[in-house]
Design a protein around this motif. Sequence first.
Motif, PDB file in Angstrom:
ATOM      1  N   ILE A 117       0.876  -1.173   0.000  1.00  0.00           N
ATOM      2  CA  ILE A 117       0.000   0.000   0.000  1.00  0.00           C
ATOM      3  C   ILE A 117       0.908   1.216   0.000  1.00  0.00           C
ATOM      4  O   ILE A 117       1.702   1.420   0.926  1.00  0.00           O
ATOM      5  N   THR A 118       0.830   1.999  -1.064  1.00  0.00           N
ATOM      6  CA  THR A 118       1.788   3.067  -1.291  1.00  0.00           C
ATOM      7  C   THR A 118       1.082   4.396  -1.501  1.00  0.00           C
ATOM      8  O   THR A 118      -0.078   4.434  -1.931  1.00  0.00           O
ATOM      9  N   THR A 119       1.789   5.467  -1.235  1.00  0.00           N
ATOM     10  CA  THR A 119       1.211   6.795  -1.438  1.00  0.00           C
ATOM     11  C   THR A 119       0.831   6.993  -2.894  1.00  0.00           C
ATOM     12  O   THR A 119      -0.277   7.429  -3.214  1.00  0.00           O
ATOM     13  N   THR A 120       1.769   6.685  -3.771  1.00  0.00           N
ATOM     14  CA  THR A 120       1.507   6.680  -5.211  1.00  0.00           C
ATOM     15  C   THR A 120       2.069   5.383  -5.779  1.00  0.00           C
ATOM     16  O   THR A 120       2.978   4.783  -5.191  1.00  0.00           O
ATOM     17  N   LEU A 121       1.536   4.957  -6.910  1.00  0.00           N
ATOM     18  CA  LEU A 121       2.079   3.764  -7.551  1.00  0.00           C
ATOM     19  C   LEU A 121       3.513   4.034  -8.001  1.00  0.00           C
ATOM     20  O   LEU A 121       3.895   5.179  -8.257  1.00  0.00           O
ATOM     21  N   SER A 122       4.305   2.981  -8.114  1.00  0.00           N
ATOM     22  CA  SER A 122       5.676   3.124  -8.591  1.00  0.00           C
ATOM     23  C   SER A 122       5.685   3.744  -9.978  1.00  0.00           C
ATOM     24  O   SER A 122       4.750   3.560 -10.771  1.00  0.00           O
ATOM     25  N   ALA A 123       6.747   4.478 -10.290  1.00  0.00           N
ATOM     26  CA  ALA A 123       6.860   5.114 -11.606  1.00  0.00           C
ATOM     27  C   ALA A 123       6.745   4.064 -12.703  1.00  0.00           C
ATOM     28  O   ALA A 123       7.438   3.044 -12.684  1.00  0.00           O
ATOM     29  N   GLY A 124       5.859   4.289 -13.642  1.00  0.00           N
ATOM     30  CA  GLY A 124       5.658   3.362 -14.749  1.00  0.00           C
ATOM     31  C   GLY A 124       4.662   2.262 -14.486  1.00  0.00           C
ATOM     32  O   GLY A 124       4.310   1.504 -15.398  1.00  0.00           O
ATOM     33  N   ALA A 125       4.188   2.124 -13.246  1.00  0.00           N
ATOM     34  CA  ALA A 125       3.218   1.068 -12.932  1.00  0.00           C
ATOM     35  C   ALA A 125       1.900   1.333 -13.654  1.00  0.00           C
ATOM     36  O   ALA A 125       1.458   2.476 -13.774  1.00  0.00           O
ATOM     37  N   GLY A 126       1.263   0.264 -14.112  1.00  0.00           N
ATOM     38  CA  GLY A 126      -0.001   0.410 -14.821  1.00  0.00           C
ATOM     39  C   GLY A 126      -1.193   0.203 -13.912  1.00  0.00           C
ATOM     40  O   GLY A 126      -1.131  -0.578 -12.962  1.00  0.00           O
ATOM     41  N   VAL A 127      -2.261   0.917 -14.194  1.00  0.00           N
ATOM     42  CA  VAL A 127      -3.504   0.756 -13.438  1.00  0.00           C
ATOM     43  C   VAL A 127      -4.356  -0.297 -14.138  1.00  0.00           C
ATOM     44  O   VAL A 127      -4.702  -0.152 -15.310  1.00  0.00           O
ATOM     45  N   VAL A 128      -4.678  -1.367 -13.431  1.00  0.00           N
ATOM     46  CA  VAL A 128      -5.566  -2.398 -13.964  1.00  0.00           C
ATOM     47  C   VAL A 128      -6.998  -2.117 -13.521  1.00  0.00           C
ATOM     48  O   VAL A 128      -7.897  -1.978 -14.339  1.00  0.00           O
ATOM     49  N   THR A 129      -7.215  -2.022 -12.214  1.00  0.00           N
ATOM     50  CA  THR A 129      -8.525  -1.630 -11.704  1.00  0.00           C
ATOM     51  C   THR A 129      -8.448  -0.178 -11.253  1.00  0.00           C
ATOM     52  O   THR A 129      -7.607   0.169 -10.414  1.00  0.00           O
ATOM     53  N   THR A 130      -9.299   0.661 -11.805  1.00  0.00           N
ATOM     54  CA  THR A 130      -9.227   2.082 -11.494  1.00  0.00           C
ATOM     55  C   THR A 130      -9.818   2.364 -10.122  1.00  0.00           C
ATOM     56  O   THR A 130     -10.556   1.557  -9.559  1.00  0.00           O
ATOM     57  N   ARG A 131      -9.547   3.547  -9.609  1.00  0.00           N
ATOM     58  CA  ARG A 131     -10.096   3.907  -8.306  1.00  0.00           C
ATOM     59  C   ARG A 131     -11.596   4.120  -8.360  1.00  0.00           C
ATOM     60  O   ARG A 131     -12.262   4.148  -7.331  1.00  0.00           O
ATOM     61  N   ALA A 132     -12.151   4.258  -9.564  1.00  0.00           N
ATOM     62  CA  ALA A 132     -13.605   4.348  -9.697  1.00  0.00           C
ATOM     63  C   ALA A 132     -14.269   2.979  -9.702  1.00  0.00           C
ATOM     64  O   ALA A 132     -15.456   2.859  -9.422  1.00  0.00           O
ATOM     65  N   HIS A 133     -13.506   1.927 -10.014  1.00  0.00           N
ATOM     66  CA  HIS A 133     -14.055   0.569 -10.051  1.00  0.00           C
ATOM     67  C   HIS A 133     -13.845  -0.183  -8.747  1.00  0.00           C
ATOM     68  O   HIS A 133     -14.575  -1.128  -8.447  1.00  0.00           O
TER      69      HIS A 133
END
Length: 431
Positions: free
Chosen positions: A365-381
């Motif tokens: 659980i991180t403040t922000t995703l690592s640089a370059g990490a992709g979002v699979v499930t969005t925060r809206a889903h």
Amino acid sequence: MPPKIANNSEDAVSSIKDNEAIWTHNMAATPTVLLKGLAKHALSCRNLTLLQLHTEGDGAALMVAPQLRGHLRCRCYFVSAVTRKAVQNGDADYVPILLAEVPKLIRSGEQRIDTAIIQVSPPDKHGNCSLGVSVEATHAALEKAGKIIAHINPQMPRTHGDGLITYKSFHTVYEESVPISCHAPASQNDVYNSIGQNVAALVQDRDCIQTGIGAIPDAVLACLGDRKDLGVHTEMFSDGILPLVEKGVITGAYKKNHPGKIVTSFVIGSQKLYDFVDDNSTVQFLDTEYVNDMRSIQRNPQAMSINSAIQVDLTGQVCADSMGTKIYSGFGGQIDFVRGASLSEGGRGVIALPSTAAGGSISRITTTLSAGAGVVTTRAHVHYIATEYGVVSLRGRSLRERTKDLINIAHPDFREELNREAFEKLHLSLN
């Protein structure tokens, strides 16, 4: 015209020519024998493309061998252990795509398929073979392939659903009896057991569940022995469901879509699992375009999806396919089922992960995703997030509320740092 009978695996694939796009059967049905032949034959060809999802075994590993550069290149719609290094080094290609969309890509003609290589059961008295333990997108590939090369394996289970294919549709066949690729159950520990208990607390009688393979799914399933009338509609399952079937916990009695049936697209696990699905009409192996379609999922009330992640940031973004810029796996069916479950009456979607990685030195659980990490499930889903420290629901929660909730289920060693960074980087005051 009857199929050609090949003398060996290299002879079986000898009709493959320069510039062909080749689809391979996947998962535990990976045609290892034919891939070993292809590794030799490809050296006499140029510019072959091997299209695949998750592949297994030593034959699949040969497809990314250095000597095949310029002869054959893998194109992966999901990355497995055997293709991961090649993708990360730029020697193979990764295509980000929802698993439900792969058959559509094939059927629309957007992805050309010249040849399909598959592993099937022997033909029955009616001349029908079975795709056995893996239907996935291979069902679509067979509809569009110019020619089909089949390894007929007497050890491949015969399964029910979309996996039937007639012997006379094959261009070439090669028969050899070899074991189907097996996976031993994942090792359990206190962290996985705690996650399993936390997620299982959300599972209600009559839920229709989707889960996968690995320590967390097995830990969840192991906690469900006292539930009643669970159903299964999932892209895949492993050995973890077998005790629940034996105990009568899984009945599918309250499913509205395929009541009484276990619906899947593929299975991977032990020989006991393969014996269970062999000629078992209660298990339906169906095309992923249907299984992973959100409309198919939502037709069942109380659909519950259980998936994993690599990282979750404090706003609820879920990374499940990469570690920073390094591709690790793929989209698979996570968002298909997260969204499908959310549309189901009484449905829920859970993302479950250990709170740390690298022996406890890194917070997942991180403040922000690592640089370059992709979002699979969005925060809206995203709906529920679970770690060994608890479960939180993010649906309808503000960024500030989400941040507080997620820090509460992070590992205690990282909570102070996350609180500080939430204020400094996200400008969120949590007081």
